[in-house]
Design a protein around this motif. Structure first.
Motif, PDB file in Angstrom:
ATOM      1  N   MET A   1       0.841  -1.185   0.000  1.00 31.91           N
ATOM      2  CA  MET A   1       0.000   0.000   0.000  1.00 31.91           C
ATOM      3  C   MET A   1       0.886   1.249   0.000  1.00 31.91           C
ATOM      4  O   MET A   1       1.578   1.522   0.983  1.00 31.91           O
ATOM      5  N   ALA A   2       0.897   1.984  -1.074  1.00 32.34           N
ATOM      6  CA  ALA A   2       1.744   3.173  -1.175  1.00 32.34           C
ATOM      7  C   ALA A   2       1.144   4.324  -0.376  1.00 32.34           C
ATOM      8  O   ALA A   2      -0.071   4.532  -0.344  1.00 32.34           O
ATOM      9  N   LEU A   3       2.020   5.082   0.276  1.00 31.00           N
ATOM     10  CA  LEU A   3       1.598   6.179   1.134  1.00 31.00           C
ATOM     11  C   LEU A   3       2.082   7.501   0.546  1.00 31.00           C
ATOM     12  O   LEU A   3       3.278   7.653   0.248  1.00 31.00           O
ATOM     13  N   LEU A   4       1.167   8.437   0.372  1.00 31.04           N
ATOM     14  CA  LEU A   4       1.515   9.770  -0.104  1.00 31.04           C
ATOM     15  C   LEU A   4       1.733  10.687   1.091  1.00 31.04           C
ATOM     16  O   LEU A   4       0.847  10.846   1.929  1.00 31.04           O
ATOM     17  N   GLY A  88      10.017  -5.157  -3.906  1.00 31.55           N
ATOM     18  CA  GLY A  88       9.875  -4.217  -5.006  1.00 31.55           C
ATOM     19  C   GLY A  88       8.674  -3.307  -4.870  1.00 31.55           C
ATOM     20  O   GLY A  88       8.409  -2.461  -5.736  1.00 31.55           O
ATOM     21  N   GLU A  89       7.931  -3.427  -3.771  1.00 29.95           N
ATOM     22  CA  GLU A  89       6.705  -2.649  -3.567  1.00 29.95           C
ATOM     23  C   GLU A  89       7.017  -1.171  -3.391  1.00 29.95           C
ATOM     24  O   GLU A  89       7.958  -0.796  -2.680  1.00 29.95           O
ATOM     25  N   LEU A  90       6.229  -0.326  -4.052  1.00 29.62           N
ATOM     26  CA  LEU A  90       6.311   1.105  -3.810  1.00 29.62           C
ATOM     27  C   LEU A  90       5.706   1.390  -2.444  1.00 29.62           C
ATOM     28  O   LEU A  90       4.533   1.113  -2.203  1.00 29.62           O
ATOM     29  N   GLY A 317      -3.377   2.864  -1.839  1.00 25.78           N
ATOM     30  CA  GLY A 317      -3.794   1.505  -2.162  1.00 25.78           C
ATOM     31  C   GLY A 317      -2.752   0.774  -2.988  1.00 25.78           C
ATOM     32  O   GLY A 317      -1.552   1.015  -2.865  1.00 25.78           O
ATOM     33  N   GLU A 318      -3.222  -0.129  -3.836  1.00 28.43           N
ATOM     34  CA  GLU A 318      -2.304  -0.908  -4.672  1.00 28.43           C
ATOM     35  C   GLU A 318      -1.860  -0.054  -5.853  1.00 28.43           C
ATOM     36  O   GLU A 318      -2.440  -0.079  -6.937  1.00 28.43           O
TER      37      GLU A 318
END
Length: 327
Positions: A1-4, A88-90, A317-318
């Motif tokens: 789950m990418a976080l801004l 490799g997840e953002l 999210g993804e």
């Protein structure tokens, strides 16, 4: 789950001591061979530049890049994308303005730990903007600073710096009327300006002093005269291969044969004990930095983990879409 993470999210997550600790771990990973970091990419545009720094910091399990772009007459924007090395997840897209200021000052503080005298108490400050404030704060975190002198070409700016930093750091900070007055007789000095003309002179420095040269990070930026590099007993850089190609004052000093790149050590070598720090109380030492992606990613990783713990930022999210290989 990418976080801004926006600038306002990051402000409350780390302080200078956090930055120093994080950046130290990045340098340690470098020194132990657990970092892959290619030269930065600098692309000139018709009205500014795009600069990209990348690093895989296997030593801490994170990788990513920082992109910064300048539009003449507008300003500079900074952004980091942070990834997990294993999956490799953002993990995060984050504003990097505060990160850049903190990691630059933290790097200077680490240089002072290894290169300045342990009994250093006085600091000369050349520059009065936000970056200079961070530099002085960082030095106060690693040395028992009692007095600082500041020079800025604008009298109002140096007086404001002196008043505000005296209150913030609880030390005596005095405005100086010339750059030589600010530097002369101090134990540690630093220069962090946007100058395109060298103005820091060798005669200002005596045995036992240490200089952090920070502001010149592009070929057109210049602060330190070649004679200063020639006078230094010891020169250390944050990443020699970047510095000798990117900092205008270093390029000029090399062209005038004021020093040899072979005589320069990288800061990570001092941190992991491969090279000694200050070798005597009488050395005049010089540290030159332009910044690196490892410094950025090391601090960004700490910020990401704290943001997750405190529920800050916007969960994307993804993201981005994962293209799965099929047979």
């Amino acid at each position: 789950m990418a976080l801004l993470l926006k600038n306002s999210d990051i402000e409350s997550l780390v302080d200078m001591r956090d930055a120093i600790d994080a950046v130290r771990e990045g340098f340690r990973a470098e020194g132990e061979g657990a970092v892959q970091m290619p030269p930065l990419v600098l692309i000139r545009t018709r009205n500014g530049f795009l600069r990209i720094l990348t690093s895989v910091v296997d030593g801490i399990g994170y990788m990513g890049f920082k992109a910064m772009n300048k539009v003449n007459g507008t300003g500079v924007r900074y952004m980091i994308q942070l990834y997990d090395v294993e999956s490799g997840e953002l993990l995060s897209i984050m504003d990097a303005k505060i990160i850049t200021t903190l990691r630059t000052a933290a790097t200077s503080a680490l240089a002072a730990v290894y290169l300045s005298r342990e009994d250093a108490e006085t600091v000369g400050c050349l520059g009065s903007a936000r970056e200079s404030r961070a530099q002085l704060e960082a030095l106060c975190a690693v040395r028992n600073v009692k007095v600082a002198k500041v020079y800025s070409p604008t009298e109002e700016n140096r007086r404001k710096f002196a008043d505000e930093m005296s209150e913030l750091l609880k030390i005596e900070v005095k405005p100086a009327s010339t750059p030589e007055e600010a530097v002369s007789g101090t134990d540690i000095s630093y220069v962090v300006t946007n100058s395109t003309r060298q103005f820091v002179e060798a005669k200002w420095f005596s045995p036992g002093m240490h200089l952090n040269a920070v502001g010149a990070t592009r070929p057109e930026q210049k602060e330190v005269l070649p004679e200063v590099f020639a006078k230094a007993d010891r020169i250390v850089m944050d990443m020699k291969e970047n510095v000798i190609h990117e900092a205008g004052d270093v390029i000029d000093a090399l062209n005038s044969k004021s020093f040899s790149p072979d005589s320069v050590d990288d800061l990570n070598e001092l941190i992991v004990g491969k090279k000694p720090g200050r070798r005597s109380s009488s050395e005049f030492t010089l540290f030159k930095s332009v910044g690196s992606a490892t410094q950025d990613i090391s601090l960004a990783a700490v910020i990401y983990k704290r943001a997750r713990e405190r529920g800050l930022g916007v969960d994307l999210g993804e993201f981005p879409y994962l293209k799965v290989k099929t047979t």
